[in-house]
Every structure is written in C-alpha cells, then in structure tokens.
Design a protein around this motif. Structure first.
Motif, PDB file in Angstrom:
ATOM      1  N   SER A 157      42.454  37.043  44.560  1.00 14.15           N
ATOM      2  CA  SER A 157      42.883  38.377  44.141  1.00 14.15           C
ATOM      3  C   SER A 157      42.336  39.414  45.120  1.00 14.15           C
ATOM      4  O   SER A 157      41.218  39.277  45.626  1.00 14.15           O
ATOM      5  N   HIS A 206      44.831  28.652  44.417  1.00 17.76           N
ATOM      6  CA  HIS A 206      45.479  29.916  44.095  1.00 17.76           C
ATOM      7  C   HIS A 206      45.065  30.973  45.115  1.00 17.76           C
ATOM      8  O   HIS A 206      43.956  30.925  45.658  1.00 17.76           O
ATOM      9  N   ARG A 207      45.961  31.897  45.315  1.00 21.49           N
ATOM     10  CA  ARG A 207      45.666  32.985  46.253  1.00 21.49           C
ATOM     11  C   ARG A 207      44.564  33.853  45.669  1.00 21.49           C
ATOM     12  O   ARG A 207      44.605  34.197  44.490  1.00 21.49           O
TER      13      ARG A 207
END
Length: 128
Positions: free
Chosen positions: A13, A10-11
């Motif tokens: 934050s 996941h990218r």
C-alpha cells in the motif's frame, strides 16, 4: 532471484495518498518564469496605422498656425511618429514651444523635435 518468489505477493500500500488527475496535471502546467513579461510584450505589440495624406485645407491651416507660433507659446499638437516608411503612430503632445526652426522645418516642444511634415493638428492654447 526469480519472479516466482514475489509473483503471488500483494502490492504494498502506498505511504502517501494518491494524487487526483487534476492535481497531477498542475505539476506539468506551464508557468511564467518572468512575472509581467506577457503584459509588457502585449503592450509593445501595437497596431501601426498608415500616414494620413493631408488635404490642401489642412495644410493651409497648419501653415497659418505655424506662422503665428512664438517661442514659449503653449500648444497642443498631434503628429505622426513613423515606425516604418509610411506606418507608425499618431501621438498627441501638449507643452510650450521651445524652438521653431523654419529652415530645418522643425518644431521643438519640451526637447522633442517634430518635423513640420509629420504634423497633423496644431492648436494654440491660452495657457497650460
């Protein structure tokens, strides 16, 4: 290292809050490097007027007024200040006559030389 190791991750934050479009646009807006420069240049962009051709009556009136002048008299004049051959500005000036040069066709008021040919209006005042 191949992309297969990270392709399914996941990218992360962001640490900072994302900027809105208007906040981001402010960064790239032009700014005035010299404060007051725009106003100063706008003041210099004057519109030039054409020299007004004097009628014979006006010339006669100015000649009469010039013959009455004496050194030290308070006067108010309007004269043409040329920028180009036939275009310039009409300037109003008030002061005392410093010198009258009939041979050179000059009138001097407060160290400002004005040619008789540039005069548009001349009024002799009672006092300043």
């Amino acid at each position: 290292m191949s992309y297969e190791d990270i392709i399914h991750e996941h990218r992360p934050s962001p640490i900072r809050k994302r900027m809105t479009r208007s906040e981001r646009a402010k960064i790239f807006m032009p700014f005035a490097a010299l404060k007051g420069y725009e106003e100063a240049t706008a003041a210099r962009e004057d519109v030039l007027t054409e020299r007004i051709e004097l009628s014979e009556e006006r010339q006669s009136y100015l000649n009469d007024q010039l013959t009455q002048l004496e050194k030290g008299m308070p006067i108010r004049i309007t004269y043409f200040q040329p920028e180009t051959y036939n275009h310039g500005h009409y300037v109003k000036k008030q002061g005392k006559v410093t010198k009258i040069d009939t041979y050179g066709q000059l009138l001097v008021i407060n160290q400002k030389e004005i040619r008789f040919a540039d005069l548009y209006d001349l009024n002799i005042l009672t006092s300043l």
